[in-house]
Design a protein around this motif. Sequence first.
Motif, PDB file in Angstrom:
ATOM      1  N   SER A  87      36.711  33.299  37.674  1.00  0.00           N
ATOM      2  CA  SER A  87      37.516  32.105  37.417  1.00  0.00           C
ATOM      3  C   SER A  87      37.430  31.682  35.956  1.00  0.00           C
ATOM      4  O   SER A  87      36.506  32.044  35.229  1.00  0.00           O
ATOM      5  CB  SER A  87      37.074  30.954  38.326  1.00  0.00           C
ATOM      6  N   LEU A  88      38.439  30.900  35.545  1.00  0.00           N
ATOM      7  CA  LEU A  88      38.536  30.422  34.176  1.00  0.00           C
ATOM      8  C   LEU A  88      37.349  29.544  33.792  1.00  0.00           C
ATOM      9  O   LEU A  88      36.795  28.827  34.627  1.00  0.00           O
ATOM     10  CB  LEU A  88      39.804  29.593  34.011  1.00  0.00           C
ATOM     11  N   THR A  89      37.000  29.592  32.516  1.00  0.00           N
ATOM     12  CA  THR A  89      36.040  28.656  31.939  1.00  0.00           C
ATOM     13  C   THR A  89      36.742  27.950  30.777  1.00  0.00           C
ATOM     14  O   THR A  89      37.802  28.392  30.323  1.00  0.00           O
ATOM     15  CB  THR A  89      34.786  29.383  31.412  1.00  0.00           C
ATOM     16  N   PRO A  90      36.182  26.835  30.264  1.00  0.00           N
ATOM     17  CA  PRO A  90      36.827  26.130  29.152  1.00  0.00           C
ATOM     18  C   PRO A  90      37.056  26.985  27.911  1.00  0.00           C
ATOM     19  O   PRO A  90      37.939  26.706  27.113  1.00  0.00           O
ATOM     20  CB  PRO A  90      35.861  24.980  28.856  1.00  0.00           C
ATOM     21  N   SER A  91      36.267  28.058  27.755  1.00  0.00           N
ATOM     22  CA  SER A  91      36.382  28.895  26.562  1.00  0.00           C
ATOM     23  C   SER A  91      37.239  30.144  26.786  1.00  0.00           C
ATOM     24  O   SER A  91      37.396  30.959  25.881  1.00  0.00           O
ATOM     25  CB  SER A  91      34.991  29.326  26.093  1.00  0.00           C
ATOM     26  N   THR A  92      37.797  30.293  27.987  1.00  0.00           N
ATOM     27  CA  THR A  92      38.577  31.483  28.297  1.00  0.00           C
ATOM     28  C   THR A  92      39.908  31.477  27.551  1.00  0.00           C
ATOM     29  O   THR A  92      40.600  30.465  27.504  1.00  0.00           O
ATOM     30  CB  THR A  92      38.868  31.563  29.809  1.00  0.00           C
ATOM     31  N   ARG A  93      40.275  32.632  26.967  1.00  0.00           N
ATOM     32  CA  ARG A  93      41.605  32.753  26.389  1.00  0.00           C
ATOM     33  C   ARG A  93      42.623  32.767  27.519  1.00  0.00           C
ATOM     34  O   ARG A  93      42.450  33.442  28.512  1.00  0.00           O
ATOM     35  CB  ARG A  93      41.723  34.050  25.575  1.00  0.00           C
ATOM     36  N   MET A  94      43.715  32.014  27.337  1.00  0.00           N
ATOM     37  CA  MET A  94      44.711  31.898  28.403  1.00  0.00           C
ATOM     38  C   MET A  94      45.828  32.917  28.186  1.00  0.00           C
ATOM     39  O   MET A  94      46.818  32.658  27.525  1.00  0.00           O
ATOM     40  CB  MET A  94      45.298  30.477  28.437  1.00  0.00           C
ATOM     41  N   GLY A  95      45.641  34.111  28.739  1.00  0.00           N
ATOM     42  CA  GLY A  95      46.713  35.097  28.789  1.00  0.00           C
ATOM     43  C   GLY A  95      47.331  35.037  30.171  1.00  0.00           C
ATOM     44  O   GLY A  95      46.970  34.207  31.001  1.00  0.00           O
ATOM     45  N   GLY A  96      48.256  35.914  30.467  1.00  0.00           N
ATOM     46  CA  GLY A  96      48.853  35.941  31.797  1.00  0.00           C
ATOM     47  C   GLY A  96      49.517  34.626  32.144  1.00  0.00           C
ATOM     48  O   GLY A  96      50.235  34.049  31.335  1.00  0.00           O
ATOM     49  N   HIS A  97      49.247  34.090  33.357  1.00  0.00           N
ATOM     50  CA  HIS A  97      49.749  32.786  33.756  1.00  0.00           C
ATOM     51  C   HIS A  97      48.750  32.177  34.730  1.00  0.00           C
ATOM     52  O   HIS A  97      47.813  32.843  35.165  1.00  0.00           O
ATOM     53  CB  HIS A  97      51.147  32.881  34.370  1.00  0.00           C
ATOM     54  N   PHE A  98      48.908  30.901  35.038  1.00  0.00           N
ATOM     55  CA  PHE A  98      47.974  30.254  35.949  1.00  0.00           C
ATOM     56  C   PHE A  98      48.105  30.831  37.356  1.00  0.00           C
ATOM     57  O   PHE A  98      49.184  30.805  37.953  1.00  0.00           O
ATOM     58  CB  PHE A  98      48.212  28.741  35.988  1.00  0.00           C
ATOM     59  N   VAL A  99      47.000  31.350  37.867  1.00  0.00           N
ATOM     60  CA  VAL A  99      46.931  31.948  39.199  1.00  0.00           C
ATOM     61  C   VAL A  99      45.836  31.221  39.970  1.00  0.00           C
ATOM     62  O   VAL A  99      44.729  31.044  39.455  1.00  0.00           O
ATOM     63  CB  VAL A  99      46.620  33.459  39.114  1.00  0.00           C
ATOM     64  N   THR A 100      46.145  30.790  41.193  1.00  0.00           N
ATOM     65  CA  THR A 100      45.171  30.005  41.962  1.00  0.00           C
ATOM     66  C   THR A 100      44.268  30.852  42.840  1.00  0.00           C
ATOM     67  O   THR A 100      43.202  30.397  43.252  1.00  0.00           O
ATOM     68  CB  THR A 100      45.898  28.983  42.872  1.00  0.00           C
ATOM     69  N   GLY A 101      44.704  32.063  43.165  1.00  0.00           N
ATOM     70  CA  GLY A 101      43.946  32.874  44.109  1.00  0.00           C
ATOM     71  C   GLY A 101      44.275  32.558  45.548  1.00  0.00           C
ATOM     72  O   GLY A 101      43.606  33.038  46.470  1.00  0.00           O
ATOM     73  N   HIS A 102      45.329  31.746  45.766  1.00  0.00           N
ATOM     74  CA  HIS A 102      45.786  31.418  47.114  1.00  0.00           C
ATOM     75  C   HIS A 102      47.045  32.240  47.395  1.00  0.00           C
ATOM     76  O   HIS A 102      48.141  31.908  46.949  1.00  0.00           O
ATOM     77  CB  HIS A 102      46.094  29.921  47.236  1.00  0.00           C
ATOM     78  N   VAL A 103      46.878  33.321  48.118  1.00  0.00           N
ATOM     79  CA  VAL A 103      47.963  34.271  48.358  1.00  0.00           C
ATOM     80  C   VAL A 103      49.041  33.656  49.248  1.00  0.00           C
ATOM     81  O   VAL A 103      48.734  33.034  50.263  1.00  0.00           O
ATOM     82  CB  VAL A 103      47.393  35.566  48.979  1.00  0.00           C
ATOM     83  N   ASP A 104      50.301  33.847  48.847  1.00  0.00           N
ATOM     84  CA  ASP A 104      51.427  33.302  49.603  1.00  0.00           C
ATOM     85  C   ASP A 104      51.929  34.250  50.681  1.00  0.00           C
ATOM     86  O   ASP A 104      52.588  33.826  51.626  1.00  0.00           O
ATOM     87  CB  ASP A 104      52.584  32.968  48.656  1.00  0.00           C
ATOM     88  N   GLY A 105      51.658  35.526  50.539  1.00  0.00           N
ATOM     89  CA  GLY A 105      52.121  36.497  51.520  1.00  0.00           C
ATOM     90  C   GLY A 105      51.929  37.907  51.002  1.00  0.00           C
ATOM     91  O   GLY A 105      51.355  38.127  49.923  1.00  0.00           O
ATOM     92  N   MET A 106      52.427  38.863  51.768  1.00  0.00           N
ATOM     93  CA  MET A 106      52.317  40.266  51.380  1.00  0.00           C
ATOM     94  C   MET A 106      53.702  40.858  51.174  1.00  0.00           C
ATOM     95  O   MET A 106      54.649  40.512  51.873  1.00  0.00           O
ATOM     96  CB  MET A 106      51.565  41.057  52.452  1.00  0.00           C
ATOM     97  N   ALA A 107      53.806  41.744  50.188  1.00  0.00           N
ATOM     98  CA  ALA A 107      55.050  42.464  49.932  1.00  0.00           C
ATOM     99  C   ALA A 107      54.780  43.953  50.123  1.00  0.00           C
ATOM    100  O   ALA A 107      53.635  44.410  50.045  1.00  0.00           O
ATOM    101  CB  ALA A 107      55.564  42.190  48.526  1.00  0.00           C
ATOM    102  N   ARG A 108      55.855  44.690  50.351  1.00  0.00           N
ATOM    103  CA  ARG A 108      55.721  46.136  50.544  1.00  0.00           C
ATOM    104  C   ARG A 108      56.407  46.881  49.409  1.00  0.00           C
ATOM    105  O   ARG A 108      57.519  46.523  49.012  1.00  0.00           O
ATOM    106  CB  ARG A 108      56.344  46.545  51.888  1.00  0.00           C
ATOM    107  N   CYS A 109      55.755  47.893  48.880  1.00  0.00           N
ATOM    108  CA  CYS A 109      56.352  48.719  47.830  1.00  0.00           C
ATOM    109  C   CYS A 109      57.470  49.573  48.436  1.00  0.00           C
ATOM    110  O   CYS A 109      57.248  50.291  49.426  1.00  0.00           O
ATOM    111  CB  CYS A 109      55.288  49.613  47.201  1.00  0.00           C
TER     112      CYS A 109
END
Length: 219
Positions: A87-109
């Motif tokens: 998980s993020l800390t106050p000193s973490t560089r913010m790349g990517g985007h905010f992700v909560t780790g709460h999965v909304d569902g599954m997709a299929r390739c």
Amino acid sequence: MFTGLIEGQGCISRLQRQGRDARLAIDTRGLGYDDVAEGDSIAINGVCLTAIRPEPAGFEADVSAETLSLTTLGDLGQGDAVNLERSLTPSTRMGGHFVTGHVDGMARCVERRRDGGSWRFAFELPEGLSRYVARKGSIAIDGISLTVNAVSGPRFEVNIIPHTLERTNLDRCQVGSRVNIEIDLVARYLERLMGLDMRGPDGGLRMDLLAGNGKDSKG
């Protein structure tokens, strides 16, 4: 809270079923996870879990029956590689985007093909999730922060550069594979807060509606 920038791949060293729940043991040797403490939040394939019994070789995590049924963690077995991010800390560089780790569902390739030096993956979303996915928007696939390149109904595409393919478990993703999906945090709340139907004719977000309401909010 996470960034969707994967720190490395761990390995399932043990999966123990406990009734309808399960306990995972993750081998993290060589990843620099020696400082993991009891109670730390760690995203495993995009699923936020709590580390227990940390040791130099790895840590364990309990997975509820609900999480097993709503994510691909229920498909895992001993020896499977998993994406890891602390998980993020106050000193973490913010790349990517905010992700909560709460999965909304599954997709299929549904497609995987070469695209120059990269790979183009196409995934099909379950009903109800495609409305929150927009071209050039963000999405987390197995915890990986990615940019959506195209949207058509329940299907969306992402471009995977060699660096991402090498550092994550997407290199094992083939047609038919299931992945965890977390939609953009902003999109999740926009519709709720605005009380509007944000879907366009292709099933994606209506960018014109977003822009119009943005102007209105400025007075």
